[in-house]
Design a protein around this motif. Structure first.
Motif, short mmCIF file in Angstrom:
data_model
loop_
_atom_site.label_atom_id
_atom_site.label_comp_id
_atom_site.label_asym_id
_atom_site.label_seq_id
_atom_site.Cartn_x
_atom_site.Cartn_y
_atom_site.Cartn_z
N PRO A 372 -4.03 -1.84 0.80
CA PRO A 372 -2.77 -1.80 1.93
C PRO A 372 -1.86 -3.03 1.69
CG PRO A 372 -4.94 -2.81 2.50
CD PRO A 372 -5.33 -2.45 0.97
N MET A 373 -0.87 -2.56 2.40
CA MET A 373 0.36 -3.49 2.88
C MET A 373 -0.32 -4.66 3.40
SD MET A 373 3.98 -3.17 4.77
CE MET A 373 4.65 -4.49 5.33
N PHE A 374 -1.24 -4.40 4.32
CA PHE A 374 -1.86 -5.62 5.18
C PHE A 374 -3.18 -5.24 5.69
CE2 PHE A 374 1.34 -3.93 7.95
CZ PHE A 374 0.46 -4.05 9.16
N ASN A 375 -4.08 -6.00 5.94
CA ASN A 375 -5.14 -5.69 6.75
C ASN A 375 -5.04 -6.37 8.24
OD1 ASN A 375 -7.20 -4.18 5.10
ND2 ASN A 375 -6.75 -5.76 4.01
N HIS A 451 12.75 10.51 0.94
CA HIS A 451 12.67 9.09 0.77
C HIS A 451 11.08 8.65 0.66
CE1 HIS A 451 17.01 8.07 2.44
NE2 HIS A 451 16.92 8.85 1.30
N ALA A 452 10.15 9.15 1.54
CA ALA A 452 8.93 9.01 1.86
C ALA A 452 8.16 9.50 0.35
CB ALA A 452 8.37 9.57 2.73
N ALA A 453 8.44 10.74 0.00
CA ALA A 453 8.08 11.22 -1.27
C ALA A 453 8.39 10.62 -2.42
CB ALA A 453 8.31 12.75 -1.26
N SER A 454 9.32 9.78 -2.53
CA SER A 454 9.95 9.05 -3.67
C SER A 454 9.80 7.55 -3.67
CB SER A 454 11.35 9.58 -4.00
OG SER A 454 12.22 9.38 -2.94
N GLY A 455 8.86 7.16 -2.85
CA GLY A 455 8.59 5.69 -2.78
C GLY A 455 8.47 4.95 -1.39
N MET A 456 9.23 5.54 -0.37
CA MET A 456 9.03 4.70 0.74
C MET A 456 7.85 5.15 1.72
SD MET A 456 13.15 4.37 1.96
CE MET A 456 12.91 2.87 2.53
N MET A 457 6.91 4.87 1.14
CA MET A 457 5.45 5.01 1.94
C MET A 457 4.31 3.98 1.50
SD MET A 457 3.06 8.70 2.16
CE MET A 457 4.51 9.52 2.65
N THR A 458 3.85 3.50 2.64
CA THR A 458 2.57 2.60 2.43
C THR A 458 1.66 2.78 3.66
OG1 THR A 458 2.26 0.24 2.01
CG2 THR A 458 3.76 0.63 3.60
N TRP A 459 0.82 1.72 3.37
CA TRP A 459 -0.32 1.88 4.57
C TRP A 459 -0.89 0.67 4.74
CZ3 TRP A 459 -5.67 1.21 3.69
CH2 TRP A 459 -6.09 0.98 2.36
N PHE A 460 -1.42 0.51 6.08
CA PHE A 460 -2.10 -0.55 6.46
C PHE A 460 -3.57 -0.26 7.16
CE2 PHE A 460 0.21 0.80 10.27
CZ PHE A 460 -0.53 0.14 11.33
N GLU A 461 -4.42 -1.14 7.17
CA GLU A 461 -5.72 -0.85 7.54
C GLU A 461 -6.09 -1.75 9.07
OE1 GLU A 461 -10.36 0.07 6.39
OE2 GLU A 461 -8.94 -0.84 5.04
N VAL A 462 -6.38 -1.27 10.00
CA VAL A 462 -7.06 -2.09 11.25
C VAL A 462 -8.54 -2.03 11.16
CG1 VAL A 462 -7.02 -2.29 13.66
CG2 VAL A 462 -5.25 -1.14 12.49
N VAL A 463 -9.07 -3.26 10.73
CA VAL A 463 -10.48 -3.25 10.75
C VAL A 463 -11.28 -4.24 12.03
CG1 VAL A 463 -10.33 -3.01 8.22
CG2 VAL A 463 -10.27 -5.33 9.51
#
Length: 463
Positions: A372-375, A451-463
């Motif tokens: 993920p980009m961050f937790n 744009h999302a399909a060609s790179g502008m997509m990430t994710w984060f997790e809430v734990v």
């Protein structure tokens, strides 16, 4: 055929129609689920002068049927995929249980052709939301797979006949007025401003008539479901007040001078009380103003009192004194943007990215990866400072949460509104803050879908 402003008016005025969205049209099964089917269909997008366009639709409707529920109500939808490719349904803007978010490959498997999937969740916040496909969205949404999701306040102050949805769709039509399907996935679109159309419909209709009543307050819920088009609007030209953004009611009605931009996926609710009968244009302000709908005001009798707003939703306030502060650096794209990627890459590496159709990065990373980009700890305040180091505008959406927009261009904003999607212009910084209180894996992505399909997509997790 040149689909410019003049031809738009000529064709649309010749075939004005009333744009309506079926309400409560989802057939409930015996176990309490509403049925939503993704099917192949067609519609005439260019009025009577254009041919039928091949579309993908929910319940054979354009847009999909309105799902309207009360705040706090349980929503149960049985989704059935009758298309030839996998898909899923995302409930945009809802602070939803993560398992129901509808992101294929992250929160659920994609629904295969002929299969079904049950969505079952509670809607905590009143407001204007929408639903749309979230598997190969760049291909499925601009073919028609979207619809409005309205969550009514427990005590709504607008009557049903003055509460009106306006689903705004930007289409790319060919010289015959038919949807251009050959250009889906064009690398030029992905690396530039996205898939921009040359035609606009409201609730699936060109230049429709929207019926209003003199001396009564109306709520116009504008939803931009376009793949990439930012819409320039001017509420003050109608005497309208902004009362909600991205589903969140403002603390008081707001007069907004000049142009208001409505980016893809954003919503804006207007309150309007016409004072005289007649026909008035609802205009787009891109270039020379042009009408995209006609407001037909009837002298129906009766008069409303002062404007009353629904209650404001209760959202967790960010604690800026104890926040995890993170950058969101946007790089890539055409118009010189790819050169910035060569700061940390060789020429061969950048060439390989382009060959793979990866034109954009967040914090130097293109597309989804295993980490993920961050937790975030549940309840932790997150401050993201984005910098748009590209040559194009972007509409950034965060799943499962609403955030306050604190700063734009390095300056604190007068109104630090709640949003779920913010717009950033080239070379602009935007700072947002939210409380990561919803457990699970959540996307951050540009809602210019190419744009999302060609790179502008990430994710984060809430734990």
């Amino acid at each position: 055929m040149d689909l410019d402003r003049r031809s738009f008016l000529k064709v649309a005025l010749a075939g004005c129609a009333t744009a309506t969205i079926p309400k409560l049209s989802l057939a409930k099964s015996s176990d309490g689920f509403m049925e939503l089917r993704a099917v192949k269909g067609e519609a005439r997008l260019y009025g009577d002068k254009g041919g039928p366009s091949p579309l993908w639709l929910y319940n054979d409707r354009l847009p999909g049927p309105e799902i309207r529920v009360k705040q706090g109500e349980r929503v149960r939808v049985r989704f059935i995929n009758e298309l030839d490719e996998p898909t899923s349904v995302h409930w945009h803007g809802i602070r939803i249980d993560n398992a129901m978010d509808g992101v294929a490959g992250i929160t659920q498997p994609a629904v295969q052709p002929g299969e079904r999937y049950d969505y079952d969740f509670v809607v905590p916040d009143a407001g204007t939301y929408w639903y749309h496909a979230h598997n190969m969205s760049w291909n499925q949404v601009p073919r028609g797979l979207s619809g409005p999701l309205i969550v009514e306040d427990r005590d709504d102050v607008f009557s049903p006949d003055t509460d009106i949805n306006l689903v705004l769709s930007d289409w790319r039509l060919d010289e015959n007025g038919v949807l251009d399907t050959a250009s889906f996935g064009a690398r030029h679109d992905f690396s530039h401003a996205g898939r921009l159309g040359n035609w606009l419909t409201v609730n699936g209709t060109s230049l429709p008539d929207i019926t209003l009543q003199k001396d009564r307050w109306h709520r116009l819920r504008l939803i931009n479901v376009s793949a990439s088009r930012i819409l320039d609007l001017a509420p003050e030209r109608l005497g309208a007040k902004v009362i909600a953004l991205d589903g969140q009611t403002l603390s008081e009605p707001r007069d907004v001078p000049g142009i208001v931009q409505l980016a893809p996926a954003q919503r804006m609710d207007l309150a309007l009380r016409p004072t005289e009968a007649g026909t008035f244009p609802l205009e787009m302000m891109t270039g020379q103003p042009f009408a995209f709908a006609n407001l037909q005001v009837t002298d129906a009798g009766g008069q409303d009192g002062p404007l009353r707003l629904p209650p404001v939703n209760s959202l967790p306030e960010p604690d800026l004194g104890d926040a995890l502060e993170l950058p969101l650096e946007m790089q890539g794209g055409a118009m010189g943007g790819m050169r910035a990627l060569m700061r940390d890459r060789t020429e061969d590496e950048v060439r390989k990215m382009i060959q793979d159709g990866q034109f954009w990065t967040f914090n130097g990373v293109a597309g989804m990866h295993g980490e993920p980009m961050f937790n975030a700890r549940r309840g932790e305040t997150i401050v993201l400072e984005s910098r748009n180091d590209t040559g194009f505008a972007h509409a950034m959406h965060i799943h499962g949460h609403h955030f306050r927009v604190l700063e734009q261009g390095g300056e604190p904003l007068e109104h630090q509104d709640w949003r779920d999607t913010f717009t950033t212009q080239p070379q602009e910084t935007v700072k947002i803050a939210f409380v990561a209180d919803n457990p699970g894996k959540w996307l951050i992505h540009c809602h210019m879908l190419g744009h999302a399909a060609s790179g502008m997509m990430t994710w984060f997790e809430v734990v």
